[in-house]
Design a protein around this motif. Structure first.
Motif, short mmCIF file in Angstrom:
data_model
loop_
_atom_site.label_atom_id
_atom_site.label_comp_id
_atom_site.label_asym_id
_atom_site.label_seq_id
_atom_site.Cartn_x
_atom_site.Cartn_y
_atom_site.Cartn_z
N MET A 1 0.84 -1.18 0.00
CA MET A 1 0.00 0.00 0.00
C MET A 1 0.89 1.25 0.00
N ALA A 2 0.55 2.19 -0.83
CA ALA A 2 1.35 3.40 -0.95
C ALA A 2 1.13 4.30 0.26
N LYS A 3 2.19 4.95 0.67
CA LYS A 3 2.15 5.88 1.80
C LYS A 3 1.75 7.26 1.29
N LEU A 4 0.85 7.91 2.01
CA LEU A 4 0.48 9.27 1.64
C LEU A 4 1.59 10.23 2.03
N THR A 5 1.84 11.20 1.18
CA THR A 5 2.83 12.22 1.48
C THR A 5 2.19 13.25 2.39
N THR A 6 2.84 13.55 3.49
CA THR A 6 2.29 14.54 4.42
C THR A 6 2.49 15.94 3.85
N PHE A 7 1.77 16.88 4.42
CA PHE A 7 1.90 18.27 4.02
C PHE A 7 3.34 18.74 4.22
N LYS A 8 3.92 18.38 5.36
CA LYS A 8 5.29 18.79 5.66
C LYS A 8 6.28 18.22 4.65
N GLU A 9 6.11 16.94 4.33
CA GLU A 9 6.99 16.31 3.34
C GLU A 9 6.86 16.97 1.97
N ALA A 10 5.62 17.26 1.58
CA ALA A 10 5.38 17.89 0.28
C ALA A 10 6.00 19.28 0.25
N ALA A 11 5.90 20.02 1.35
CA ALA A 11 6.49 21.35 1.41
C ALA A 11 8.01 21.28 1.32
N GLU A 12 8.59 20.30 2.00
CA GLU A 12 10.05 20.13 1.94
C GLU A 12 10.51 19.78 0.53
N LEU A 13 9.77 18.91 -0.15
CA LEU A 13 10.13 18.55 -1.52
C LEU A 13 10.00 19.75 -2.46
N LEU A 14 8.95 20.51 -2.28
CA LEU A 14 8.73 21.69 -3.13
C LEU A 14 9.83 22.72 -2.89
N GLU A 15 10.30 22.81 -1.67
CA GLU A 15 11.37 23.74 -1.34
C GLU A 15 12.66 23.38 -2.10
N ILE A 16 12.88 22.09 -2.29
CA ILE A 16 14.07 21.62 -3.01
C ILE A 16 14.01 21.97 -4.49
N ASP A 17 12.81 21.79 -5.09
CA ASP A 17 12.66 22.05 -6.53
C ASP A 17 11.31 22.71 -6.81
N PRO A 18 11.22 24.02 -6.54
CA PRO A 18 9.93 24.72 -6.68
C PRO A 18 9.42 24.81 -8.13
N ALA A 19 10.27 24.57 -9.09
CA ALA A 19 9.85 24.66 -10.49
C ALA A 19 9.29 23.34 -11.01
N ASN A 20 9.38 22.28 -10.23
CA ASN A 20 8.92 20.97 -10.66
C ASN A 20 7.39 20.91 -10.56
N PRO A 21 6.70 20.80 -11.71
CA PRO A 21 5.23 20.80 -11.68
C PRO A 21 4.64 19.61 -10.92
N ASP A 22 5.33 18.49 -10.92
CA ASP A 22 4.84 17.33 -10.17
C ASP A 22 4.86 17.60 -8.66
N LEU A 23 5.92 18.28 -8.22
CA LEU A 23 6.02 18.61 -6.80
C LEU A 23 5.01 19.68 -6.41
N VAL A 24 4.76 20.61 -7.31
CA VAL A 24 3.73 21.63 -7.07
C VAL A 24 2.37 20.94 -6.93
N GLU A 25 2.09 20.02 -7.83
CA GLU A 25 0.82 19.28 -7.78
C GLU A 25 0.72 18.45 -6.50
N LEU A 26 1.83 17.81 -6.12
CA LEU A 26 1.86 17.03 -4.89
C LEU A 26 1.60 17.92 -3.68
N PHE A 27 2.23 19.09 -3.66
CA PHE A 27 2.03 20.04 -2.56
C PHE A 27 0.58 20.48 -2.47
N LEU A 28 -0.01 20.82 -3.61
CA LEU A 28 -1.41 21.27 -3.62
C LEU A 28 -2.35 20.15 -3.18
N ALA A 29 -2.06 18.93 -3.59
CA ALA A 29 -2.88 17.79 -3.15
C ALA A 29 -2.74 17.57 -1.64
N ALA A 30 -1.53 17.70 -1.13
CA ALA A 30 -1.31 17.55 0.31
C ALA A 30 -2.02 18.67 1.08
#
Length: 79
Positions: A1-30
């Motif tokens: 079963m896949a683990k849900l990405t927490t809001f904090k994790e998504a924010a940290e990932l977005l901080e690393i690569d803010p231009a990545n549309p997948d990470l932006v989408e992940l952050f918005l979903a979180a």
């Protein structure tokens, strides 16, 4: 079963690569998930308060019924 990405994790990932549309989408979903969780928690608290109120009302009705029955017994009405 896949683990849900927490809001904090998504924010940290977005901080690393803010231009990545997948990470932006992940952050918005979180963010949406966090909002939904907050709303669910709020509704759960409201429901718990309403249930507590109903229990209190039931106890008052039961106490009133018992008091009425005691009065009937003492006055001989219930015979």
């Amino acid at each position: 079963m896949a683990k849900l990405t927490t809001f904090k994790e998504a924010a940290e990932l977005l901080e690393i690569d803010p231009a990545n549309p997948d990470l932006v989408e992940l952050f918005l979903a979180a963010l949406d998930l966090a909002d939904e969780k907050s709303e669910l928690e709020h509704r759960t608290e409201e429901l718990a308060e309403k249930i507590a109120g109903l229990i209190e009302q039931m106890q008052l009705v039961t106490a009133a019924e018992v008091a009425q029955r005691i009065t009937e017994i003492r006055t001989g009405i219930g015979k």
